[in-house]
Write an enzyme that holds these catalytic residues in place. Structure first.
Site, mmCIF file in Angstrom:
data_model
loop_
_atom_site.group_PDB
_atom_site.id
_atom_site.type_symbol
_atom_site.label_atom_id
_atom_site.label_comp_id
_atom_site.label_asym_id
_atom_site.label_seq_id
_atom_site.Cartn_x
_atom_site.Cartn_y
_atom_site.Cartn_z
ATOM 1 N N ALA A 114 -38.921 -61.925 62.823
ATOM 2 C CA ALA A 114 -39.087 -61.632 64.245
ATOM 3 C C ALA A 114 -38.290 -60.391 64.626
ATOM 4 O O ALA A 114 -37.277 -60.053 64.008
ATOM 5 C CB ALA A 114 -38.633 -62.832 65.075
ATOM 6 N N ARG A 116 -36.267 -59.727 66.857
ATOM 7 C CA ARG A 116 -34.858 -59.896 67.249
ATOM 8 C C ARG A 116 -33.931 -60.001 66.035
ATOM 9 O O ARG A 116 -32.708 -59.945 66.182
ATOM 10 C CB ARG A 116 -34.699 -61.124 68.140
ATOM 11 C CG ARG A 116 -35.104 -62.440 67.490
ATOM 12 C CD ARG A 116 -35.048 -63.594 68.501
ATOM 13 N NE ARG A 116 -35.444 -64.865 67.907
ATOM 14 C CZ ARG A 116 -36.701 -65.277 67.803
ATOM 15 N NH1 ARG A 116 -37.684 -64.496 68.234
ATOM 16 N NH2 ARG A 116 -36.987 -66.457 67.277
ATOM 17 N N TYR A 117 -34.515 -60.171 64.833
ATOM 18 C CA TYR A 117 -33.694 -60.341 63.633
ATOM 19 C C TYR A 117 -33.604 -59.083 62.767
ATOM 20 O O TYR A 117 -32.760 -59.015 61.883
ATOM 21 C CB TYR A 117 -34.239 -61.483 62.775
ATOM 22 C CG TYR A 117 -34.202 -62.832 63.444
ATOM 23 C CD1 TYR A 117 -33.017 -63.350 63.951
ATOM 24 C CD2 TYR A 117 -35.358 -63.588 63.580
ATOM 25 C CE1 TYR A 117 -32.974 -64.583 64.575
ATOM 26 C CE2 TYR A 117 -35.344 -64.832 64.199
ATOM 27 C CZ TYR A 117 -34.147 -65.317 64.699
ATOM 28 O OH TYR A 117 -34.112 -66.534 65.317
ATOM 29 N N ILE A 118 -34.476 -58.135 62.967
ATOM 30 C CA ILE A 118 -34.506 -56.957 62.091
ATOM 31 C C ILE A 118 -34.087 -55.719 62.873
ATOM 32 O O ILE A 118 -34.170 -55.682 64.109
ATOM 33 C CB ILE A 118 -35.901 -56.755 61.470
ATOM 34 C CG1 ILE A 118 -36.988 -56.648 62.550
ATOM 35 C CG2 ILE A 118 -36.215 -57.873 60.497
ATOM 36 C CD1 ILE A 118 -38.375 -56.395 61.994
#
Length: 858
Positions: A114, A116-118
């Protein structure tokens, strides 16, 4: 007409007009603002907005992709999901975005984590090549609150480097990615007025046939293949993928082909992580080479790709070739470089102008003249008056803005004015101005230097990953697994795969052709089906291959009800399906007394028994089919007898009357053939073999089956003569010495290793076959001195020993190369074989020609 009906008709008319206008507006919007990239920067609008947003947020550190996507939504009037997908696609191309975290896997098809994680940031290449606000043309964003670029000033053929795919309304585009360094080389060639060629290159590697690429225009195509290697005896390994496919796609297609019976495999393992590795385990009775061909024929291991280079030029879509796109990109880059130089020159001249004004203002103490002045207008006029006597050498007239800037000079700077330092600054500016003018006067040379610098800086790891190769044409019928059982009902005249209660004949594939011979002397070829009526009194049913000249049919038939008997031999190389062909005679009542199908042209001896007849003294005669020439299927044949025949019996099994097969090796597709393409390896009989030797010291014997693959690099590939010794020169890494050895390969081996040293620094310098070879040693320079070449007669230098022998020391000196000289007679096969033409025999003595030496070395 009532008012109600009138109003309804008027309303419908207006709506139809709206639909027409709206559809045109929508189509134009999709084509220009969503699906098709600009030829100048290579971006679709969403990609351009992502790059602009990343530059806006750039501070050298990674940003959360979710933050970048949110910022991009100021410019892109669509949802965050489409922006995230587009950004991941750019990141996976490993050129513009420096990624951190799980960005998916192009090999397995796994999706990215997602947003928001990368995290992401621009690469140094993108920062240097893609952006320059001074040369960017800006427009208002969709809501009027921000400015966004019309095109980013990309100074590189980015469109061809990344490739693109998109579908608009009535238009689509598909531009394949190309190699970074090859694009720069092509741009430099264009600037120098030279020709160039560009071919695709994919991050997934694989093999590519570009013989029909057509410069990337509509109507062209390329064929991409997975790279499949024969890893172990019964194991194949897929190590690289065709473009547009991932490991999941490949495995699914292989499983489907297996379920349909097209190929036969034991199991599949997917060990892919950072590198592709799909292991395909085969049954012991399955040919690995034939399976590789079947994988290319029936699965996604080979795909055909049709490029379609549609781009936006200005505000219109155009269909161009790859070469035209590169020329436009290169010319556009030259224009951008020119504009940058012009801006730089203007800025340098402005710096020189104000520095000169500053010197006049300070050296002539004009600042003292304004001490007693009370109004601002008087200050400006006093400075202007003071400057006039000293401004004749300036590049332009002094403006009020210049005078205002002079009033802003601090007292501290005036008090510390250093004339020598000032002169250095002016000299430096003048040097830069001269250099800038020189670059403008030599703009093409400057552009070439720019491309060369970019290549040196960023192209070190941009090697070509996709191997260009001409593919052989795979006949699907020859590689399909026999997945169907075939049956016949001779009396009723039916054949097919569903007649399980009738006579079983053979296994075949569902794409084979079936040939049928009947007792009335007719023949027909049909496709494999569940149940097909082909006519009663069936004599023979077999699998038919188009162009097969080695399968010969022997036949004795009667012409008409009471006519004479004839015999003939023929091959069936070409037919029209579902058509009856008369092989005996078109006379009513003709019938076949004897028939045989011979896969290798065998010719038997048969006994013909005649019915009792007072005119015939001998009621039995022997007929030898080998005395007959092989002719066309419509030939009448030779007379056997005019008298009535009781029956025909087989007396003696036949042997092949066909020539040993002449086999060629085509270096382009690395396959054997009988059509005369490539290098003649020689004439081959049933037990003959082909010898291959690798640079790892491995000798291998294979048969001359045309389905064999020779994808590896070989030092030797030739017909094997068991009596000829094999020799090699090798370097022993442990001892630091060159050795030479000669040995005889064992009979009937499959694979043998003859490299004595397994040290990491050991290597094979040269390999040779036969007697009478001379080795010329070309030495490297040692301590700046050159050593004369030595020529060694190998037969005298070393005797033939065992394959495990170390050999004799050749030299301690460093060897640059070993040049092998063969005697002329060694190229002629001892005891020349008789080569017969097919299908009719002619005597001809031809030598074998082997491929000797470093066949595949580049």
């Amino acid at each position: 007409m009532s008012e109600e009906h009138y109003n309804e008709g008027e309303s419908l008319k207006k709506v139809s007009g709206l639909y027409k206008d709206w559809f045109l507006d929508y189509a134009s919007y999709v084509i220009l603002d969503r699906a098709i990239p600009s030829v100048f920067d290579g971006f679709k609008p969403v990609q351009r907005r992502i790059m602009h947003s990343m530059r806006e947020l750039e501070d050298g550190r990674y940003n959360k992709v979710a933050n970048i996507v949110g910022n991009t939504m100021k410019y892109h009037p669509h949802g965050d999901a489409s922006i995230t997908d587009a950004m991941v696609q750019i990141g996976q191309k490993e050129l513009l975005i420096d990624t951190q975290g799980n960005w998916g896997n192009i090999f397995t098809g796994d999706s990215a984590a997602a947003a928001r994680y990368i995290e992401a940031r621009l690469t140094p290449f993108a920062l240097e090549v893609v952006f320059n606000p001074k040369t960017t043309h800006w427009v208002k964003s969709y809501d009027g609150r921000n400015n966004e670029p019309v095109d980013l000033p990309v100074k590189f053929p980015l469109l061809l480097a990344q490739g693109v795919e998109g579908i608009g309304v009535g238009l689509s585009t598909k531009i394949l990615p190309h190699n970074f360094n090859e694009l720069i080389a092509a741009s430099i060639a264009h600037l120098k007025g030279r020709k160039f060629e560009l071919y695709p290159d994919f991050l997934t590697g694989g093999l590519l046939d570009v013989s029909e690429y057509n410069d990337g225009e509509r109507g062209g195509k390329v064929r991409a293949r997975a790279k499949i290697i024969h890893k172990e005896k019964n194991t194949l390994s897929i190590t690289e993928l065709p473009y547009g496919k991932n490991t999941g796609d490949l495995i699914d297609s292989i499983v489907k082909a297996t379920e349909k019976g097209k190929i036969k495999i034991k199991k599949i393992e997917d060990n892919t992580s950072s590198k592709v590795e799909i292991l395909i385990h085969l049954h012991n009775d399955v040919s690995p080479d034939r399976t590789i061909d079947a994988l290319y024929a029936f699965t996604d291991c080979q795909v055909s790709i049709s490029p379609n280079a549609c781009v936006i030029v200005g505000d219109k879509p155009m269909f161009l070739s790859v070469s035209e796109i590169l020329r436009m990109n290169t010319d556009h880059t030259v224009g951008l470089l020119k504009r940058e130089l012009e801006i730089e020159l203007d800025e340098l001249q402005e710096s020189w102008h104000f520095a000169s004004l500053e010197r006049i203002f300070i050296e002539n103490r004009i600042y003292h003249d304004i001490e007693e002045v009370k109004s601002w207008d008087e200050v400006l006029s006093t400075i202007e008056t003071g400057l006039k006597p000293h401004t004749g050498h300036l590049l332009r007239a002094v403006t009020q803005e210049d005078i205002v800037k002079l009033t802003e000079i601090r007292i501290k700077r005036i008090s510390r004015f250093d004339l020598d330092k000032f002169k250095e600054t002016i000299a430096s500016l003048e040097e830069k101005i001269a250099q800038c003018k020189f670059h403008l006067e030599n703009l093409i040379s400057y552009a070439i230097e720019y491309y060369t610098r970019i290549q040196k800086k960023y192209g070190k790891d941009k090697i070509r990953r996709t191997e260009l190769r001409v593919f052989d044409t795979i006949d699907a019928t020859k590689v399909a697994v026999a997945n169907e059982k075939f049956y016949v009902n001779r009396e009723e005249g039916f054949i097919g795969t569903s007649l399980r209660k009738d006579e079983y004949l053979f296994d075949c594939s569902d794409i084979d052709d079936i040939i049928v011979f009947r007792r009335d002397g007719t023949m027909k070829v049909v496709k494999v089906e569940g149940k097909t009526f082909v006519g009663k009194d069936i004599l023979h049913v077999g699998i038919w291959k188009k162009g097969d000249q080695r399968t010969v049919y022997n036949m004795i038939y009667r012409e008409g009800k009471e006519g004479p008997y004839y015999m003939k031999r023929f091959a069936v190389t070409a037919v029209t399906r579902n058509t009856d062909y008369a092989l005996a005679s078109e006379m009513k009542g003709s019938s076949v007394l004897y028939f045989s199908a011979n896969p290798n042209g065998e010719a038997e001896i048969v006994s013909v028994l005649l019915k009792p007849n007072p005119r015939v003294r001998k009621s039995r005669m022997d007929v030898d089919f080998s005395e007959l020439a092989i002719k066309g299927r419509s030939a009448r044949g030779n007379l056997v007898t005019k008298y009535a025949v009781k029956k025909v019996e087989l007396k003696e099994e036949g042997v092949s009357t066909l020539a040993p097969r002449k086999i060629w090796f085509d270096e382009k597709v690395r396959r054997l053939n009988v059509e005369g393409r490539g290098v003649l390896l020689g004439t081959f009989k049933g037990d003959d073999k082909i010898l291959t030797v690798t640079d790892q010291g491995e000798a291998r014997l294979v048969n001359f089956d045309l389905s064999n693959r020779f994808d590896d690099q070989y030092l030797i590939l030739e017909k094997w003569h068991p009596e000829q010794p094999l020799g090699c020169v090798y370097f022993d890494g442990e001892k630091g010495i060159y050795y030479i050895k000669r040995f005889i390969l064992e009979n009937n081996f499959s694979t043998q290793s003859f490299m004595p040293s397994q040290h990491a620094k050991s290597f094979i310098e040269a390999v040779f076959v036969g007697n009478g070879v001379q080795a010329e040693l070309v030495y490297s320079k040692e301590k700046g001195k050159e050593k004369d070449n030595d020529i060694i007669a190998v037969d005298e230098f070393i005797a033939v020993k065992g394959i495990k022998a170390i050999g004799n020391q050749l030299t301690k000196h460093k060897i640059r190369s070993v040049e092998l000289h063969y005697p002329q007679e060694s190229l002629v096969e001892s005891g020349s074989e008789q080569i017969l033409s097919e299908p009719e025999a002619e005597n001809s003595d031809l030598p074998d020609e082997g491929i000797i030496g470093n066949l595949f070395e580049e």
